[in-house]
Scaffold this motif. Sequence first.
Motif, short mmCIF file in Angstrom:
data_model
loop_
_atom_site.label_atom_id
_atom_site.label_comp_id
_atom_site.label_asym_id
_atom_site.label_seq_id
_atom_site.Cartn_x
_atom_site.Cartn_y
_atom_site.Cartn_z
N VAL A 6 0.82 -1.22 0.00
CA VAL A 6 0.00 0.00 0.00
C VAL A 6 0.85 1.26 0.00
O VAL A 6 0.32 2.38 0.00
CB VAL A 6 -0.97 0.01 1.20
CG1 VAL A 6 -2.02 -1.09 1.05
CG2 VAL A 6 -0.21 -0.13 2.52
N GLY A 7 2.17 1.10 0.00
CA GLY A 7 3.05 2.26 -0.04
C GLY A 7 4.48 1.87 0.26
O GLY A 7 4.81 0.69 0.39
N TYR B 114 -3.61 -2.20 7.65
CA TYR B 114 -2.16 -2.07 7.71
C TYR B 114 -1.58 -3.05 8.74
O TYR B 114 -2.06 -3.12 9.88
CB TYR B 114 -1.78 -0.64 8.09
CG TYR B 114 -0.30 -0.41 8.25
CD1 TYR B 114 0.56 -0.48 7.17
CD2 TYR B 114 0.24 -0.10 9.50
CE1 TYR B 114 1.92 -0.27 7.31
CE2 TYR B 114 1.59 0.13 9.67
CZ TYR B 114 2.43 0.03 8.56
OH TYR B 114 3.79 0.25 8.73
N LYS C 265 -2.51 9.63 -4.30
CA LYS C 265 -2.74 10.53 -3.17
C LYS C 265 -3.83 10.00 -2.24
O LYS C 265 -4.12 10.62 -1.21
CB LYS C 265 -3.12 11.91 -3.70
CG LYS C 265 -2.00 12.62 -4.45
CD LYS C 265 -2.43 14.01 -4.90
CE LYS C 265 -1.30 14.72 -5.63
NZ LYS C 265 -1.70 16.07 -6.10
N THR C 266 -4.43 8.88 -2.63
CA THR C 266 -5.53 8.29 -1.84
C THR C 266 -5.06 6.99 -1.20
O THR C 266 -5.02 5.95 -1.86
CB THR C 266 -6.75 8.02 -2.72
OG1 THR C 266 -7.11 9.20 -3.43
CG2 THR C 266 -7.93 7.55 -1.87
N PRO C 267 -4.66 6.99 0.07
CA PRO C 267 -4.17 5.76 0.72
C PRO C 267 -5.24 4.68 0.77
O PRO C 267 -6.43 4.96 0.97
CB PRO C 267 -3.80 6.22 2.13
CG PRO C 267 -3.65 7.71 2.02
CD PRO C 267 -4.61 8.14 0.97
N SER D 123 -5.83 3.26 6.50
CA SER D 123 -5.78 4.40 7.42
C SER D 123 -4.42 4.39 8.11
O SER D 123 -4.15 3.55 8.97
CB SER D 123 -6.91 4.30 8.44
OG SER D 123 -6.83 5.36 9.37
N ARG E 266 -0.87 7.09 9.11
CA ARG E 266 -0.11 8.33 9.06
C ARG E 266 1.34 8.03 9.40
O ARG E 266 1.66 7.63 10.51
CB ARG E 266 -0.69 9.36 10.03
CG ARG E 266 -2.06 9.90 9.65
CD ARG E 266 -2.48 11.00 10.59
NE ARG E 266 -3.77 11.57 10.21
CZ ARG E 266 -4.36 12.58 10.85
NH1 ARG E 266 -3.75 13.12 11.91
NH2 ARG E 266 -5.53 13.04 10.46
N ALA F 57 5.88 8.40 4.44
CA ALA F 57 5.18 7.41 3.61
C ALA F 57 4.80 7.98 2.24
O ALA F 57 4.35 9.12 2.13
CB ALA F 57 3.93 6.92 4.33
N PHE G 175 2.27 6.69 -0.68
CA PHE G 175 1.23 5.68 -0.87
C PHE G 175 1.10 5.28 -2.34
O PHE G 175 1.31 6.11 -3.24
CB PHE G 175 -0.11 6.16 -0.32
CG PHE G 175 -0.09 6.37 1.16
CD1 PHE G 175 -0.11 5.27 2.02
CD2 PHE G 175 -0.01 7.64 1.71
CE1 PHE G 175 -0.08 5.44 3.39
CE2 PHE G 175 0.02 7.82 3.08
CZ PHE G 175 -0.01 6.72 3.93
N THR G 176 0.78 4.01 -2.54
CA THR G 176 0.65 3.47 -3.90
C THR G 176 -0.71 2.83 -4.09
O THR G 176 -1.38 2.47 -3.11
CB THR G 176 1.74 2.43 -4.19
OG1 THR G 176 1.62 1.35 -3.24
CG2 THR G 176 3.13 3.04 -4.09
#
Length: 324
Positions: A218-219, A244, A270-272, A275, A277, A281, A283-284
């Motif tokens: 996810v990133g 996560y 830009k949209t994780p 949830s 922080r 990071a 995000f992908t």
Amino acid sequence: MAKVSSKKPRYTAPIDPMPARVDPCLATLVDKPPRGSDWAYEVKWDGYRLAVHIEPGRVRILTRGGYDWTEGFPTIVDDARRLAVKTAILDGEAIVLNDQGRSDFGMLQRALGRFPSAVEAGAIVFYAFDLLYVDGRDLRRLPLRERRRRLEPLVAGREGAIRLSEEVQADGDEFFRVACEHGLEGIIAKHVEKPYRSGRGEWWQKITCKRRDSFVIVGFEPSTVPGHLGRLLLAARKGDDLVYVGGCGTGWSHDLSRELRNVLASIVTKTPAVSLRRKNAVFTEPVLVAEVEYRAWTDDGKLRHASFKGIRPREDEASVFELA
């Protein structure tokens, strides 16, 4: 007057329709090998689970999730055409063997073109461990020992792209110890009297030297070295959501770190998908899955001592770890 034959008419068993796809039998993770004469053992291969469908006029290769990956395995397709059957479904694992004779997931990915590579596609070998259908007969209702009895004459002793995954009749604890000493991923135990049942069950069991599962990427966090990867951010499934579960920052070489960073940079969003922080990071899009080896879970639900082993597209969703 014509003589009437006393012989009974010869009975012809009905021909079973060939399934378009069979959901695979999946092994349940256990802590130690089962005991008893009804269990046989195999090496746990480190590759892609595949079903090879030999059909009139064509060969299809399907992934665990049902995707058609025939074009990715030309040598297996060619070798399947040479088997002495008209129709068949073989269950097994596609792997690449390294110089030590162990299956290497990273080399398999390079042979499939996932990254720049000197590993040729011809290095991929399919180790067959079950026969689900052959020449008009559905074998799934038969016990494993009978399915293996029919599989072995088809593929035993072959040196081509399709080979037999050898079955070992041994003490499970001893076989597991030797497997771990030789750097293998683990072993599989199978009950020889059970039929083939799709889904996860106790009739197939896996015992791993270390835990290993698949998680959605996810990133990432960039490395302090420009253009390189510092840490992958990972998620597991929970129902329809992604949660996560921590990350991993080891398991890749200097060159692979750069290659992975380039791949991930192409799917930044830009949209994780989770949830989370984290200061550094990036995000992908959640379209890639990482194969990760780890020792345990922490009390707060994060992976402990995680190490990267390989990457695959998320399209084969069945392989992603799911939280209870």
